[in-house]
Motif scaffolding. Structure first.
Motif, PDB file in Angstrom:
ATOM      1  N   MET A   7      38.730 -16.080  50.267  1.00  0.00           N
ATOM      2  CA  MET A   7      38.135 -16.154  48.780  1.00  0.00           C
ATOM      3  C   MET A   7      39.192 -16.678  48.146  1.00  0.00           C
ATOM      4  O   MET A   7      40.249 -15.501  48.121  1.00  0.00           O
ATOM      5  N   SER A   8      39.889 -16.985  47.099  1.00  0.00           N
ATOM      6  CA  SER A   8      40.910 -17.915  46.864  1.00  0.00           C
ATOM      7  C   SER A   8      41.041 -16.995  45.386  1.00  0.00           C
ATOM      8  O   SER A   8      39.391 -16.354  44.575  1.00  0.00           O
ATOM      9  N   GLU A   9      42.218 -16.674  44.715  1.00  0.00           N
ATOM     10  CA  GLU A   9      41.739 -16.557  43.288  1.00  0.00           C
ATOM     11  C   GLU A   9      41.347 -17.017  42.712  1.00  0.00           C
ATOM     12  O   GLU A   9      40.607 -16.646  41.775  1.00  0.00           O
ATOM     13  N   ARG A  10      40.866 -18.239  42.042  1.00  0.00           N
ATOM     14  CA  ARG A  10      40.275 -19.055  41.330  1.00  0.00           C
ATOM     15  C   ARG A  10      38.679 -18.542  41.463  1.00  0.00           C
ATOM     16  O   ARG A  10      38.019 -19.178  40.662  1.00  0.00           O
ATOM     17  N   ASP A  11      38.169 -18.593  43.090  1.00  0.00           N
ATOM     18  CA  ASP A  11      36.560 -17.931  43.330  1.00  0.00           C
ATOM     19  C   ASP A  11      36.190 -17.143  42.633  1.00  0.00           C
ATOM     20  O   ASP A  11      35.066 -16.436  43.064  1.00  0.00           O
ATOM     21  N   ARG A  12      37.364 -15.974  42.226  1.00  0.00           N
ATOM     22  CA  ARG A  12      36.609 -14.570  41.921  1.00  0.00           C
ATOM     23  C   ARG A  12      36.364 -14.938  40.287  1.00  0.00           C
ATOM     24  O   ARG A  12      36.956 -15.212  39.972  1.00  0.00           O
ATOM     25  N   LEU A  13      35.965 -13.731  40.610  1.00  0.00           N
ATOM     26  CA  LEU A  13      34.861 -13.601  38.797  1.00  0.00           C
ATOM     27  C   LEU A  13      35.364 -12.961  37.883  1.00  0.00           C
ATOM     28  O   LEU A  13      36.699 -12.178  38.657  1.00  0.00           O
ATOM     29  N   PRO A  14      35.902 -13.182  36.606  1.00  0.00           N
ATOM     30  CA  PRO A  14      36.617 -12.289  35.549  1.00  0.00           C
ATOM     31  C   PRO A  14      36.269 -11.008  36.562  1.00  0.00           C
ATOM     32  O   PRO A  14      34.972 -10.815  36.169  1.00  0.00           O
ATOM     33  N   VAL A  15      37.198  -9.945  35.769  1.00  0.00           N
ATOM     34  CA  VAL A  15      36.761  -8.614  35.669  1.00  0.00           C
ATOM     35  C   VAL A  15      35.857  -8.683  34.769  1.00  0.00           C
ATOM     36  O   VAL A  15      34.639  -7.927  35.229  1.00  0.00           O
ATOM     37  N   ASP A  16      35.634  -8.938  33.770  1.00  0.00           N
ATOM     38  CA  ASP A  16      35.305  -8.708  32.505  1.00  0.00           C
ATOM     39  C   ASP A  16      33.624  -9.082  32.621  1.00  0.00           C
ATOM     40  O   ASP A  16      32.771  -9.100  32.255  1.00  0.00           O
ATOM     41  N   VAL A  17      34.246 -10.070  33.090  1.00  0.00           N
ATOM     42  CA  VAL A  17      32.068 -10.926  33.636  1.00  0.00           C
ATOM     43  C   VAL A  17      31.791 -10.594  34.975  1.00  0.00           C
ATOM     44  O   VAL A  17      30.610 -10.152  34.494  1.00  0.00           O
ATOM     45  N   ALA A  18      32.207 -10.065  35.870  1.00  0.00           N
ATOM     46  CA  ALA A  18      31.900  -9.165  36.804  1.00  0.00           C
ATOM     47  C   ALA A  18      31.057  -7.733  36.150  1.00  0.00           C
ATOM     48  O   ALA A  18      30.504  -7.324  36.784  1.00  0.00           O
ATOM     49  N   ASP A  19      32.043  -6.852  35.387  1.00  0.00           N
ATOM     50  CA  ASP A  19      31.127  -6.351  34.827  1.00  0.00           C
ATOM     51  C   ASP A  19      29.930  -6.358  33.864  1.00  0.00           C
ATOM     52  O   ASP A  19      29.129  -5.662  34.086  1.00  0.00           O
ATOM     53  N   LEU A  20      29.943  -7.312  33.474  1.00  0.00           N
ATOM     54  CA  LEU A  20      28.732  -7.443  32.554  1.00  0.00           C
ATOM     55  C   LEU A  20      27.761  -8.078  34.043  1.00  0.00           C
ATOM     56  O   LEU A  20      26.387  -7.180  33.286  1.00  0.00           O
ATOM     57  N   LEU A  21      27.886  -8.503  34.414  1.00  0.00           N
ATOM     58  CA  LEU A  21      26.651  -8.831  35.145  1.00  0.00           C
ATOM     59  C   LEU A  21      26.464  -7.615  36.334  1.00  0.00           C
ATOM     60  O   LEU A  21      24.572  -7.437  36.643  1.00  0.00           O
ATOM     61  N   SER A  22      27.240  -6.670  36.743  1.00  0.00           N
ATOM     62  CA  SER A  22      26.739  -5.394  37.286  1.00  0.00           C
ATOM     63  C   SER A  22      26.058  -4.540  35.975  1.00  0.00           C
ATOM     64  O   SER A  22      25.171  -4.120  36.251  1.00  0.00           O
ATOM     65  N   ALA A  23      25.868  -4.697  34.928  1.00  0.00           N
ATOM     66  CA  ALA A  23      25.461  -3.958  34.024  1.00  0.00           C
ATOM     67  C   ALA A  23      24.047  -4.525  33.692  1.00  0.00           C
ATOM     68  O   ALA A  23      23.169  -3.361  33.467  1.00  0.00           O
ATOM     69  N   ILE A  24      24.147  -5.862  34.076  1.00  0.00           N
ATOM     70  CA  ILE A  24      22.471  -6.054  33.804  1.00  0.00           C
ATOM     71  C   ILE A  24      22.223  -6.861  35.100  1.00  0.00           C
ATOM     72  O   ILE A  24      20.804  -6.211  34.794  1.00  0.00           O
ATOM     73  N   VAL A  25      22.648  -6.223  36.263  1.00  0.00           N
ATOM     74  CA  VAL A  25      21.488  -5.778  37.352  1.00  0.00           C
ATOM     75  C   VAL A  25      21.433  -4.831  37.138  1.00  0.00           C
ATOM     76  O   VAL A  25      20.450  -4.607  37.758  1.00  0.00           O
ATOM     77  N   GLU A  26      21.853  -2.957  36.878  1.00  0.00           N
ATOM     78  CA  GLU A  26      21.840  -2.006  37.132  1.00  0.00           C
ATOM     79  C   GLU A  26      20.649  -1.996  35.848  1.00  0.00           C
ATOM     80  O   GLU A  26      19.792  -1.238  36.454  1.00  0.00           O
TER      81      GLU A  26
END
Length: 95
Positions: A1-20
């Motif tokens: 996976m390239s750097e461009r394909d990764r979610l920004p850390v703060d977005v990934a953290d928000l999505l994790s909170a929603i899933v939890e």
């Protein structure tokens, strides 16, 4: 996976909170447990919806972190209080 394909850390953290917040165990077959499960899922979904609506209206500095914190705090205030479903199968049988 390239750097461009990764979610920004703060977005990934928000999505994790929603899933939890939305990942709650299924209730037992008891009617009261089923009602409590429905109420809990409804409460947590409403909290996530409200937080995301505010974020979309006010996407300023720190908004992602504030939204993530709000969702996690609201989730913690509404824990699972019902009896989760148990299949009666052991881990190897459950598959």
């Amino acid at each position: 996976m390239s750097e461009r394909d990764r979610l920004p850390v703060d977005v990934a953290d928000l999505l994790s909170a929603i899933v939890e917040a939305l990942d709650v165990p299924l209730p037992s077959n008891d009617e009261d447990d089923e009602a409590a499960h429905h109420e809990l899922l409804d409460e947590r979904a409403a909290g996530a919806r409200i937080a995301l609506s505010v974020l979309l209206e006010h996407p300023g500095d720190g908004a992602l972190e504030d939204t993530t914190r709000y969702i996690r705090e609201r989730t913690a205030k509404h824990p699972v209080t019902y009896t989760p479903f148990r299949s009666g199968k052991t881990g190897s049988e459950a598959g």
